[in-house]
Design a protein around this motif. Structure first.
Motif, PDB file in Angstrom:
ATOM      1  N   ARG A 169       0.876  -1.017   0.147  1.00 50.77           N
ATOM      2  CA  ARG A 169      -0.142  -0.265  -0.046  1.00 50.77           C
ATOM      3  C   ARG A 169       0.469   0.976  -0.157  1.00 50.77           C
ATOM      4  NH1 ARG A 169      -2.540  -1.322   4.549  1.00 50.77           N
ATOM      5  NH2 ARG A 169      -3.113  -0.102   5.909  1.00 50.77           N
ATOM      6  N   ASP A 170       1.914   1.147   0.456  1.00 51.21           N
ATOM      7  CA  ASP A 170       2.977   2.416   0.964  1.00 51.21           C
ATOM      8  C   ASP A 170       3.893   2.473  -0.800  1.00 51.21           C
ATOM      9  OD1 ASP A 170       2.684   2.373   3.768  1.00 51.21           O
ATOM     10  OD2 ASP A 170       4.617   1.134   3.901  1.00 51.21           O
ATOM     11  N   TYR A 171       3.846   1.506  -1.407  1.00 49.60           N
ATOM     12  CA  TYR A 171       4.515   2.215  -2.930  1.00 49.60           C
ATOM     13  C   TYR A 171       3.466   1.695  -4.013  1.00 49.60           C
ATOM     14  CZ  TYR A 171       7.856  -0.016  -0.303  1.00 49.60           C
ATOM     15  OH  TYR A 171       9.842  -0.130   0.443  1.00 49.60           O
ATOM     16  N   PHE A 172       1.959   1.964  -3.620  1.00 52.57           N
ATOM     17  CA  PHE A 172       1.342   2.239  -5.026  1.00 52.57           C
ATOM     18  C   PHE A 172      -0.219   2.352  -4.381  1.00 52.57           C
ATOM     19  CE2 PHE A 172       3.778  -2.350  -5.439  1.00 52.57           C
ATOM     20  CZ  PHE A 172       4.243  -2.408  -6.697  1.00 52.57           C
ATOM     21  N   LYS A 212       6.144   8.988 -13.669  1.00 51.85           N
ATOM     22  CA  LYS A 212       7.316   8.667 -12.978  1.00 51.85           C
ATOM     23  C   LYS A 212       7.142   9.134 -11.309  1.00 51.85           C
ATOM     24  CE  LYS A 212      10.206  10.133 -16.507  1.00 51.85           C
ATOM     25  NZ  LYS A 212      11.412  10.846 -17.328  1.00 51.85           N
ATOM     26  N   ARG A 213       5.943  10.462 -11.317  1.00 52.20           N
ATOM     27  CA  ARG A 213       5.837  10.537 -10.461  1.00 52.20           C
ATOM     28  C   ARG A 213       5.139   9.365  -9.291  1.00 52.20           C
ATOM     29  NH1 ARG A 213       1.086  12.098  -7.959  1.00 52.20           N
ATOM     30  NH2 ARG A 213       0.457  12.657 -10.590  1.00 52.20           N
ATOM     31  N   LEU A 214       4.178   8.388 -10.114  1.00 51.17           N
ATOM     32  CA  LEU A 214       3.743   7.824  -9.233  1.00 51.17           C
ATOM     33  C   LEU A 214       4.465   6.159  -9.106  1.00 51.17           C
ATOM     34  CD1 LEU A 214       0.142   7.428 -11.712  1.00 51.17           C
ATOM     35  CD2 LEU A 214       0.397   7.699  -9.297  1.00 51.17           C
ATOM     36  N   ILE A 215       4.916   6.019 -10.320  1.00 56.86           N
ATOM     37  CA  ILE A 215       6.780   4.436  -9.972  1.00 56.86           C
ATOM     38  C   ILE A 215       7.118   4.965  -8.682  1.00 56.86           C
ATOM     39  CG2 ILE A 215       5.683   3.472 -11.511  1.00 56.86           C
ATOM     40  CD1 ILE A 215       8.522   3.950 -13.336  1.00 56.86           C
ATOM     41  N   ALA A 216       7.473   6.295  -8.497  1.00 52.30           N
ATOM     42  CA  ALA A 216       8.653   6.602  -8.229  1.00 52.30           C
ATOM     43  C   ALA A 216       9.052   5.469  -6.620  1.00 52.30           C
ATOM     44  CB  ALA A 216       8.789   8.023  -7.906  1.00 52.30           C
ATOM     45  N   GLU A 218      11.922   3.756  -6.131  1.00 50.55           N
ATOM     46  CA  GLU A 218      13.481   3.888  -5.529  1.00 50.55           C
ATOM     47  C   GLU A 218      13.574   2.145  -4.012  1.00 50.55           C
ATOM     48  OE1 GLU A 218      12.322   7.638  -3.136  1.00 50.55           O
ATOM     49  OE2 GLU A 218      12.122   8.745  -4.974  1.00 50.55           O
ATOM     50  N   TYR A 219      12.484   2.105  -3.523  1.00 50.49           N
ATOM     51  CA  TYR A 219      12.522   0.521  -2.961  1.00 50.49           C
ATOM     52  C   TYR A 219      13.680  -0.346  -4.044  1.00 50.49           C
ATOM     53  CZ  TYR A 219      11.414  -4.074  -1.501  1.00 50.49           C
ATOM     54  OH  TYR A 219      11.800  -5.188  -0.852  1.00 50.49           O
ATOM     55  N   LEU A 220      12.826  -0.691  -5.337  1.00 50.31           N
ATOM     56  CA  LEU A 220      13.866  -1.569  -6.242  1.00 50.31           C
ATOM     57  C   LEU A 220      15.337  -1.082  -6.326  1.00 50.31           C
ATOM     58  CD1 LEU A 220      11.513  -1.958  -8.795  1.00 50.31           C
ATOM     59  CD2 LEU A 220      12.601  -3.464  -6.909  1.00 50.31           C
ATOM     60  N   ILE A 228      18.340  -2.670  -7.856  1.00 46.91           N
ATOM     61  CA  ILE A 228      17.330  -3.238  -8.882  1.00 46.91           C
ATOM     62  C   ILE A 228      16.562  -2.485  -9.533  1.00 46.91           C
ATOM     63  CG2 ILE A 228      15.511  -4.018 -10.098  1.00 46.91           C
ATOM     64  CD1 ILE A 228      15.692  -5.947  -7.089  1.00 46.91           C
ATOM     65  N   ASP A 229      16.861  -1.827 -11.225  1.00 45.85           N
ATOM     66  CA  ASP A 229      17.150  -0.705 -12.041  1.00 45.85           C
ATOM     67  C   ASP A 229      15.917  -0.303 -12.796  1.00 45.85           C
ATOM     68  OD1 ASP A 229      17.355   2.440 -12.089  1.00 45.85           O
ATOM     69  OD2 ASP A 229      18.936   2.365 -13.533  1.00 45.85           O
TER      70      ASP A 229
END
Length: 144
Positions: A3-6, A124-128, A132-134, A139-140
């Motif tokens: 939930r924190d990421y998505f 980019k804002r949504l997936i940031a 960053e966690y990856l 993992i890039d």
């Protein structure tokens, strides 16, 4: 964690309200009571409630007879909190992007943005957060 990421603000709000509503006795539930509990205005709470009902239509295939509170009990009877959370996760644009990226051999970001009616900047804002966690785990994700 996910939930924190998505989840965006609306997803988090819907999930929070769904959990609270599910904990109510269906016979005593009203949007007015819910708005007082969560500290939101009636109109904002009602809009969120309608959004949850719409999600339940998608999840269950059932059509509510009205947009009244008793319909929630009927619509959500077969949907538990974890199922609704997973539904909101799959509905998330950022989750859909990472899912498509990992299940396919990459994603055409311009096409993805066009299909989801968002700009590359918004994507980019949504997936940031998850990106960053990856990256913390070496993992890039290449956005080209």
């Amino acid at each position: 964690m996910f939930r924190d990421y998505f989840f965006n603000k609306q997803s988090e709000q819907s999930f929070r309200l769904f959990k609270i509503i599910k904990s109510f006795d269906a016979a005593n539930f009203t949007v007015n009571k819910l708005s007082l509990i969560v500290g939101m205005g009636y109109a904002q709470t009602y809009k969120a409630f309608r959004s949850i009902l719409s999600d339940l239509v998608t999840l269950t295939g059932k059509q509510p007879a009205s947009d009244k509170e008793p319909e929630f009990a009927m619509m959500s009877a077969d949907v538990d909190v974890d199922q609704y959370q997973f539904f909101l996760l799959r509905k998330s644009t950022s989750f859909q992007f990472f899912s498509a990226s990992l299940l396919n051999d990459g994603v055409d970001t311009k096409e993805f943005c066009a299909v989801h009616n968002i700009t590359l900047r918004t994507l980019k804002r949504l997936i940031a957060p998850f990106r960053e966690y990856l990256q913390e785990h070496n993992i890039d994700i290449d956005m080209t």
